[in-house]
Design a protein around this motif. Sequence first.
Motif, PDB file in Angstrom:
ATOM      1  N   GLY A   1       1.521   4.781   1.351  1.00  0.00           N
ATOM      2  CA  GLY A   1       1.149   5.567   2.518  1.00  0.00           C
ATOM      3  C   GLY A   1       0.863   7.019   2.167  1.00  0.00           C
ATOM      4  N   SER A   2       0.475   7.781   3.145  1.00  0.00           N
ATOM      5  CA  SER A   2       0.100   9.187   2.935  1.00  0.00           C
ATOM      6  C   SER A   2       1.259  10.038   2.421  1.00  0.00           C
ATOM      7  CB  SER A   2      -0.461   9.786   4.225  1.00  0.00           C
ATOM      8  OG  SER A   2       0.528   9.761   5.236  1.00  0.00           O
ATOM      9  N   LYS A   3       2.500   9.605   2.657  1.00  0.00           N
ATOM     10  CA  LYS A   3       3.672  10.333   2.175  1.00  0.00           C
ATOM     11  C   LYS A   3       4.207   9.749   0.873  1.00  0.00           C
ATOM     12  CE  LYS A   3       5.184  11.808   6.731  1.00  0.00           C
ATOM     13  NZ  LYS A   3       6.297  11.816   7.695  1.00  0.00           N
ATOM     14  N   GLY A   4       3.448   8.845   0.253  1.00  0.00           N
ATOM     15  CA  GLY A   4       3.866   8.240  -1.010  1.00  0.00           C
ATOM     16  C   GLY A   4       4.852   7.103  -0.838  1.00  0.00           C
ATOM     17  N   GLN A   5       5.019   6.614   0.381  1.00  0.00           N
ATOM     18  CA  GLN A   5       5.994   5.562   0.656  1.00  0.00           C
ATOM     19  C   GLN A   5       5.363   4.182   0.547  1.00  0.00           C
ATOM     20  OE1 GLN A   5       6.881   7.041   4.584  1.00  0.00           O
ATOM     21  NE2 GLN A   5       8.845   7.854   3.902  1.00  0.00           N
TER      22      GLN A   5
ATOM     23  N   LYS B   1       0.852  -1.194   0.000  1.00  0.00           N
ATOM     24  CA  LYS B   1       0.000   0.000   0.000  1.00  0.00           C
ATOM     25  C   LYS B   1       0.879   1.231   0.000  1.00  0.00           C
ATOM     26  CE  LYS B   1      -3.987  -1.953   2.296  1.00  0.00           C
ATOM     27  NZ  LYS B   1      -4.958  -1.827   3.378  1.00  0.00           N
TER      28      LYS B   1
END
Length: 67
Positions: A16-20, A14
């Motif tokens: 994450g919110s920081k594009g990680q 997935k």
Amino acid sequence: MMKTPDGKFMGSVKVGSKGQIVIPKEVRDMFNIETGETLILLADINQGIAIQKFATYETFAKEIFLR
């Protein structure tokens, strides 16, 4: 994760919110990716995304640019 033949991996990650994303442990082990290691991300709109160890391209780049 799906059971695959040796040397192969299929799973999902997935963003994450920081594009990680997290590279699954099985894949890190398969490619000997260590904590803190630099990777290079290659992207092509038609062919997709590839991730390689930076060291693979560092040697190649030195050959090109340091001649």
